[in-house]
Design a protein around this motif. Sequence first.
Motif, PDB file in Angstrom:
ATOM      1  N   THR A 109       0.833  -1.202   0.000  1.00 59.47           N
ATOM      2  CA  THR A 109       0.000   0.000   0.000  1.00 59.47           C
ATOM      3  C   THR A 109       0.870   1.255   0.000  1.00 59.47           C
ATOM      4  N   ALA A 110       1.915   1.240   0.809  1.00 62.46           N
ATOM      5  CA  ALA A 110       2.832   2.388   0.849  1.00 62.46           C
ATOM      6  C   ALA A 110       3.528   2.561  -0.495  1.00 62.46           C
ATOM      7  N   ALA A 111       3.925   1.450  -1.097  1.00 70.35           N
ATOM      8  CA  ALA A 111       4.608   1.516  -2.394  1.00 70.35           C
ATOM      9  C   ALA A 111       3.673   2.059  -3.472  1.00 70.35           C
ATOM     10  N   VAL A 112       2.440   1.581  -3.497  1.00 62.38           N
ATOM     11  CA  VAL A 112       1.472   2.059  -4.481  1.00 62.38           C
ATOM     12  C   VAL A 112       1.173   3.540  -4.253  1.00 62.38           C
ATOM     13  N   ALA A 113       1.098   3.952  -2.991  1.00 64.04           N
ATOM     14  CA  ALA A 113       0.825   5.358  -2.676  1.00 64.04           C
ATOM     15  C   ALA A 113       1.945   6.269  -3.160  1.00 64.04           C
ATOM     16  N   LYS A 114       3.156   5.737  -3.262  1.00 63.92           N
ATOM     17  CA  LYS A 114       4.296   6.537  -3.724  1.00 63.92           C
ATOM     18  C   LYS A 114       4.326   6.699  -5.238  1.00 63.92           C
ATOM     19  N   LEU A 115       3.539   5.883  -5.940  1.00 63.97           N
ATOM     20  CA  LEU A 115       3.510   5.996  -7.399  1.00 63.97           C
ATOM     21  C   LEU A 115       2.893   7.326  -7.809  1.00 63.97           C
ATOM     22  N   PRO A 116       3.308   7.864  -8.951  1.00 64.93           N
ATOM     23  CA  PRO A 116       2.622   9.054  -9.456  1.00 64.93           C
ATOM     24  C   PRO A 116       1.140   8.740  -9.686  1.00 64.93           C
ATOM     25  N   GLN A 117       0.298   9.724  -9.500  1.00 63.55           N
ATOM     26  CA  GLN A 117      -1.146   9.514  -9.578  1.00 63.55           C
ATOM     27  C   GLN A 117      -1.568   8.852 -10.886  1.00 63.55           C
ATOM     28  N   GLU A 118      -0.980   9.259 -12.008  1.00 66.33           N
ATOM     29  CA  GLU A 118      -1.367   8.694 -13.299  1.00 66.33           C
ATOM     30  C   GLU A 118      -1.106   7.192 -13.345  1.00 66.33           C
ATOM     31  N   GLN A 119       0.041   6.772 -12.795  1.00 65.95           N
ATOM     32  CA  GLN A 119       0.373   5.351 -12.775  1.00 65.95           C
ATOM     33  C   GLN A 119      -0.535   4.598 -11.807  1.00 65.95           C
ATOM     34  N   ARG A 120      -0.795   5.196 -10.648  1.00 62.74           N
ATOM     35  CA  ARG A 120      -1.647   4.557  -9.639  1.00 62.74           C
ATOM     36  C   ARG A 120      -3.065   4.346 -10.171  1.00 62.74           C
ATOM     37  N   LEU A 121      -3.616   5.354 -10.853  1.00 59.31           N
ATOM     38  CA  LEU A 121      -4.965   5.228 -11.409  1.00 59.31           C
ATOM     39  C   LEU A 121      -5.029   4.121 -12.453  1.00 59.31           C
ATOM     40  N   ALA A 122      -4.069   4.109 -13.376  1.00 59.07           N
ATOM     41  CA  ALA A 122      -4.068   3.100 -14.441  1.00 59.07           C
ATOM     42  C   ALA A 122      -3.911   1.703 -13.850  1.00 59.07           C
ATOM     43  N   LEU A 123      -2.969   1.544 -12.927  1.00 58.18           N
ATOM     44  CA  LEU A 123      -2.721   0.239 -12.312  1.00 58.18           C
ATOM     45  C   LEU A 123      -3.943  -0.251 -11.539  1.00 58.18           C
ATOM     46  N   THR A 124      -4.583   0.634 -10.818  1.00 58.80           N
ATOM     47  CA  THR A 124      -5.762   0.258 -10.041  1.00 58.80           C
ATOM     48  C   THR A 124      -6.907  -0.196 -10.936  1.00 58.80           C
ATOM     49  N   LEU A 125      -7.164   0.552 -11.984  1.00 57.33           N
ATOM     50  CA  LEU A 125      -8.268   0.186 -12.878  1.00 57.33           C
ATOM     51  C   LEU A 125      -8.040  -1.172 -13.526  1.00 57.33           C
ATOM     52  N   VAL A 126      -6.816  -1.445 -13.967  1.00 54.51           N
ATOM     53  CA  VAL A 126      -6.537  -2.695 -14.687  1.00 54.51           C
ATOM     54  C   VAL A 126      -6.269  -3.848 -13.729  1.00 54.51           C
ATOM     55  N   ALA A 127      -5.355  -3.658 -12.780  1.00 57.76           N
ATOM     56  CA  ALA A 127      -4.930  -4.770 -11.917  1.00 57.76           C
ATOM     57  C   ALA A 127      -5.906  -5.067 -10.781  1.00 57.76           C
ATOM     58  N   VAL A 128      -6.548  -4.054 -10.237  1.00 58.65           N
ATOM     59  CA  VAL A 128      -7.449  -4.276  -9.105  1.00 58.65           C
ATOM     60  C   VAL A 128      -8.894  -4.438  -9.565  1.00 58.65           C
ATOM     61  N   GLU A 129      -9.344  -3.534 -10.423  1.00 56.19           N
ATOM     62  CA  GLU A 129     -10.741  -3.558 -10.848  1.00 56.19           C
ATOM     63  C   GLU A 129     -11.000  -4.448 -12.057  1.00 56.19           C
ATOM     64  N   GLY A 130      -9.947  -4.936 -12.702  1.00 52.97           N
ATOM     65  CA  GLY A 130     -10.123  -5.868 -13.813  1.00 52.97           C
ATOM     66  C   GLY A 130     -10.612  -5.234 -15.103  1.00 52.97           C
ATOM     67  N   LYS A 131     -10.442  -3.928 -15.228  1.00 58.06           N
ATOM     68  CA  LYS A 131     -10.841  -3.264 -16.473  1.00 58.06           C
ATOM     69  C   LYS A 131      -9.817  -3.603 -17.558  1.00 58.06           C
ATOM     70  N   SER A 132     -10.258  -3.629 -18.793  1.00 61.71           N
ATOM     71  CA  SER A 132      -9.332  -3.832 -19.901  1.00 61.71           C
ATOM     72  C   SER A 132      -8.539  -2.545 -20.099  1.00 61.71           C
ATOM     73  N   TYR A 133      -7.446  -2.634 -20.837  1.00 55.20           N
ATOM     74  CA  TYR A 133      -6.671  -1.435 -21.132  1.00 55.20           C
ATOM     75  C   TYR A 133      -7.552  -0.414 -21.846  1.00 55.20           C
ATOM     76  N   ALA A 134      -8.379  -0.889 -22.755  1.00 54.88           N
ATOM     77  CA  ALA A 134      -9.253   0.017 -23.508  1.00 54.88           C
ATOM     78  C   ALA A 134     -10.256   0.703 -22.578  1.00 54.88           C
ATOM     79  N   GLU A 135     -10.832  -0.053 -21.644  1.00 51.55           N
ATOM     80  CA  GLU A 135     -11.781   0.546 -20.696  1.00 51.55           C
ATOM     81  C   GLU A 135     -11.082   1.572 -19.810  1.00 51.55           C
ATOM     82  N   ALA A 136      -9.889   1.222 -19.317  1.00 53.90           N
ATOM     83  CA  ALA A 136      -9.137   2.148 -18.469  1.00 53.90           C
ATOM     84  C   ALA A 136      -8.787   3.413 -19.253  1.00 53.90           C
ATOM     85  N   ALA A 137      -8.387   3.236 -20.504  1.00 57.86           N
ATOM     86  CA  ALA A 137      -8.054   4.393 -21.343  1.00 57.86           C
ATOM     87  C   ALA A 137      -9.274   5.280 -21.537  1.00 57.86           C
TER      88      ALA A 137
END
Length: 167
Positions: free
Chosen positions: A108-136
């Motif tokens: 959690t600390a490591a993810v919080a240190k990521l830049p917001q743009e990276q954190r949002l993209a990673l969360t949508l795809v890796a946590v929420e299971g959205k496709s790259y196209a949906e996240a985009a």
Amino acid sequence: MPSLSTSQRELLLAELGSLRRFCRSLSGSTADADDLLQITVERILEKGMPADADAVKWAYRVCKNAWIDELRSREVRQRYPQQMAWDSDEAPSAEESAGQERALEALTAAVAKLPQEQRLALTLVAVEGKSYAEAADILEVPVGTIMSRIARARAQLLKYRETPEWD
């Protein structure tokens, strides 16, 4: 007052659990996540959405924008994000998972240190299971940008894993 179609309302209701997890990943705090979810739903109900809008994508966009508004407000007030707090129903017992809890806190600390743009993209795809196209589509960026942000986020998390703070 704008209203949602029945199908948009049903889609929004079905997505609330995932949207709450997304809020939690943005804020790092259960209380802030609940507030962000409430703000998101209020904005959608108050302002409505276009009849042809995908309710799920629209909700994530509203949520992302509400979080950006909150960060700007915090910056103006010179406040800092609250430390993540466990809900009593989420807290594992110390005997069962002390090591897992430390690892989760480090992640959690490591993810919080990521830049917001990276954190949002990673969360949508890796946590929420959205496709790259949906996240985009949700973040309103090209698919290649999502792929690049996720790759950089994963590389940064791997680097952080090798540091002493991880152990």
